[in-house]
Design an enzyme around this catalytic site. Structure first.
Site, short mmCIF file in Angstrom:
data_model
loop_
_atom_site.label_atom_id
_atom_site.label_comp_id
_atom_site.label_asym_id
_atom_site.label_seq_id
_atom_site.Cartn_x
_atom_site.Cartn_y
_atom_site.Cartn_z
N ALA A 19 15.36 -7.95 -9.26
CA ALA A 19 16.16 -8.01 -8.02
C ALA A 19 15.29 -8.25 -6.78
O ALA A 19 15.80 -8.28 -5.67
CB ALA A 19 16.98 -6.73 -7.87
N GLY A 24 5.94 -7.35 -0.64
CA GLY A 24 4.48 -7.23 -0.80
C GLY A 24 4.05 -7.29 -2.25
O GLY A 24 2.86 -7.42 -2.54
N LEU A 26 4.22 -9.69 -4.99
CA LEU A 26 4.54 -11.13 -5.01
C LEU A 26 5.28 -11.56 -6.27
O LEU A 26 6.16 -12.42 -6.22
CB LEU A 26 3.27 -11.96 -4.83
CG LEU A 26 2.46 -11.65 -3.56
CD1 LEU A 26 1.25 -12.57 -3.46
CD2 LEU A 26 3.31 -11.76 -2.31
N ARG A 128 12.51 2.93 -5.13
CA ARG A 128 11.61 3.82 -5.87
C ARG A 128 11.69 5.26 -5.34
O ARG A 128 11.29 6.19 -6.03
CB ARG A 128 10.18 3.28 -5.81
CG ARG A 128 10.07 1.86 -6.40
CD ARG A 128 8.80 1.60 -7.15
NE ARG A 128 8.65 2.48 -8.30
CZ ARG A 128 7.61 2.48 -9.10
NH1 ARG A 128 6.62 1.63 -8.89
NH2 ARG A 128 7.52 3.31 -10.13
N GLU A 162 2.06 7.08 -3.78
CA GLU A 162 2.44 6.23 -4.92
C GLU A 162 1.71 6.64 -6.20
O GLU A 162 1.60 5.87 -7.15
CB GLU A 162 2.21 4.76 -4.57
CG GLU A 162 2.93 4.32 -3.30
CD GLU A 162 4.25 3.58 -3.53
OE1 GLU A 162 4.39 2.92 -4.55
OE2 GLU A 162 5.13 3.68 -2.65
N HIS A 230 -0.84 -1.97 -4.63
CA HIS A 230 -1.49 -0.74 -5.08
C HIS A 230 -2.94 -1.07 -5.36
O HIS A 230 -3.25 -2.19 -5.80
CB HIS A 230 -0.86 -0.20 -6.37
CG HIS A 230 0.53 0.33 -6.21
ND1 HIS A 230 1.55 0.02 -7.08
CD2 HIS A 230 1.07 1.15 -5.29
CE1 HIS A 230 2.66 0.64 -6.71
NE2 HIS A 230 2.39 1.33 -5.62
N ASP A 232 -4.59 -0.31 -7.87
CA ASP A 232 -4.84 -0.64 -9.28
C ASP A 232 -4.56 -2.10 -9.61
O ASP A 232 -4.66 -2.53 -10.75
CB ASP A 232 -4.09 0.32 -10.23
CG ASP A 232 -2.59 0.15 -10.24
OD1 ASP A 232 -2.06 -0.72 -9.51
OD2 ASP A 232 -1.91 0.88 -10.99
N CYS A 347 -0.14 -0.46 -14.89
CA CYS A 347 1.02 0.11 -14.17
C CYS A 347 1.90 0.89 -15.13
O CYS A 347 2.58 1.84 -14.74
CB CYS A 347 1.90 -0.99 -13.59
SG CYS A 347 1.11 -2.02 -12.39
O1 SUG Z 1 6.61 -0.65 -7.16
N1 SUG Z 1 7.95 -3.27 -9.05
C1 SUG Z 1 7.01 -2.16 -8.94
C2 SUG Z 1 5.74 -2.46 -9.68
C3 SUG Z 1 4.84 -1.27 -9.77
C4 SUG Z 1 3.52 -1.60 -10.31
N2 SUG Z 1 2.75 -0.42 -10.39
C5 SUG Z 1 1.40 -0.34 -10.19
N3 SUG Z 1 0.74 -1.31 -9.60
N4 SUG Z 1 0.82 0.72 -10.54
C6 SUG Z 1 6.72 -1.83 -7.49
O2 SUG Z 1 6.57 -2.76 -6.68
C7 SUG Z 1 10.09 -4.34 -8.77
C8 SUG Z 1 11.53 -3.98 -8.90
C9 SUG Z 1 12.49 -5.06 -8.47
O3 SUG Z 1 12.17 -5.81 -7.56
O4 SUG Z 1 13.58 -5.07 -9.03
C10 SUG Z 1 9.22 -3.11 -8.67
O5 SUG Z 1 9.67 -2.08 -8.27
#
Ligand code: SUG
Length: 416
Positions: A19, A24, A26, A128, A162, A230, A232, A347
């Site tokens: 969705a 940020g 990408l 989130r 986070e 993030h 990571d 992740c």
């Molecule tokens: O928070 N994507 C997550 C990805 C998290 C990755 N985690 C780490 N790098 N540790 C976020 O951006 C996308 C959901 C959406 O757009 O439907 C999302 O939440």
């Protein structure tokens, strides 16, 4: 008591969809509106877990949260006029990225000798921010043994936290006392800085960490602007090794010096920007790898398929293996469904250093349990979700029923 690193992977939920909710991130914004494949996504995640178990590593998992989240929809006073982005948020399977579930300080680092976990408030992204109450309930169950674990609620919502995605730990071996490095971002750039310095400092205090064995390090604003939402996404640590992009930190040399001063013997494996650009690092997720020490002791980097698709990344990895650095193996995994939402192998997991026997066994994986979980996924997880399906009541029922089947299988119906 034998302390080990246990990776708790998030099982990809039956509502997995694209969705484009994370500004940020990408990959997530690029793939907004695409068709998702929840069944394939969850099976890819289980295959990754199975691979790590085959390598002799302890593996746990966390379950998908209730979605669509009716409590969240109620709080939004959602109706048919509500912004579709908010409705999609209630359907998000984003808890699969358990690196954002909590920050973990293993027992050897803390004043009371317990393993401390603070659930992340994730307030920077609305979709989130609804995760933590259900994540906390799950952590309290998995880590219920109060003589071993201390599970904390979130830091105040004015400071974005986070979780482990912005936290690295250096130690001679997992069970030894470590140096904990918290990485934060400063706001003001084109994309949100999701980890607030004060959140990191609060977590370190709550966990009773020795200030002499903690560092707070700023993320390079250019990395955030390039899509490293993030830390990571541009750096990962394991035992004495830091595997990092040259442009990960605001003060590159200062960060390496501070780590090596506090953790003598620390080794930095740095990928220069002229070999792999920040943009290539972020598309391939080279650093969102699992850096693991299997029982053989030969450190292994578990990277997503996208790394093999990238000529500069793959060629850098071959050169790394040909040298005599500390990372001896590279293993490629297919987590493309998660990757399309900006979530790589790292992740998808939360690292907890603890005695596996102290964890509620219902959250520990075995090959037999993995097979049974695959059975439930194959039978009940939706094959695909199109953008226009989000909000559909019949699909919502299918998603709820699928999760219930999994909770029943695992004898975890108290999470309903
Ligand atoms: O928070 N994507 C997550 C990805 C998290 C990755 N985690 C780490 N790098 N540790 C976020 O951006 C996308 C959901 C959406 O757009 O439907 C999302 O939440």
């Amino acid at each position: 008591m034998k302390l080990q690193e246990i990776n708790f992977d998030g099982l990809v939920g039956p509502s997995h969809n694209y969705a484009g909710l994370s500004l940020g991130n990408l990959a997530a914004t690029k793939n907004a509106g695409d068709t998702s494949y929840p069944r394939a996504a969850a099976l890819q995640g289980i295959a990754k877990m199975r691979g790590n178990m085959d390598a002799g590593l302890a593996q746990g998992f966390l379950l998908p949260l209730p979605r669509p989240n009716s409590r969240w929809l109620e709080a939004l006073a959602a109706d048919e006029t509500t912004d579709p982005g908010l409705i999609a948020g209630a359907w998000s399977a984003s808890s699969m990225w358990t690196a954002n579930a909590a920050t973990v300080s293993p027992a050897p680092d803390t004043a009371d000798g317990k393993c401390h976990l603070t659930v992340a408030n994730l307030v920077s992204m609305p979709h989130r921010s609804q995760e933590w109450p259900d994540t906390l309930a799950q952590l309290k169950l998995a880590f219920a043994d109060e003589s071993t674990f201390a599970v904390h609620g979130p830091v105040p919502a004015c400071f974005g936290d986070e979780g482990a995605a912005n936290h690295m730990r250096f130690a001679d071996e997992h069970g030894a006392p470590g140096l904990e490095v918290f990485v934060y971002g400063r706001s003001g750039g084109k994309f949100p800085a999701r980890q607030h310095e004060q959140a990191s400092r609060i977590v370190a205090r709550k966990h009773g960490l020795d200030p002499e064995r903690v560092l707070f390090v700023e993320q390079n604003p250019d990395a955030i602007a390039a899509g490293a939402f993030h830390n990571d996404v541009v750096a990962v640590a394991n035992e004495r090794v830091l595997f990092t992009h040259e442009l990960a930190f605001a003060d590159r040399q200062g960060t390496y010096d501070a780590i090596t001063a506090k953790c003598p013997g620390a080794q930095v494996v740095e990928v220069p920007a002229d070999r792999v650009s920040l943009s290539e690092a972020i598309t391939s997720y080279l650093f969102n790898a699992q850096l693991l020490t299997p029982p053989s002791g030969e450190m292994t980097l578990v990277v997503p398929e996208e790394c093999r698709d990238s000529v500069p990344v793959w060629s850098w990895l071959q050169d790394m293996l040909a040298g005599n650095g500390p990372i001896r193996h590279v293993k490629v995994v297919d987590v493309r469904q998660s990757m399309a939402n900006g979530g790589g192998p790292a992740c998808l997991r939360l690292r907890v250093v603890a005695d596996p026997a102290k964890v509620d066994p219902r959250f520990m994986l075995t090959q037999a349990k993995a097979e049974a979980m695959e059975g439930v996924i194959s039978a009940y997880w939706p094959d695909q979700i199109d953008a226009t399906d989000i909000g559909n009541e019949a699909l919502a029922d299918t998603i709820r029923a699928a999760r219930t089947k999994m909770l029943d299988l695992l004898d975890l119906s108290e999470l309903t």
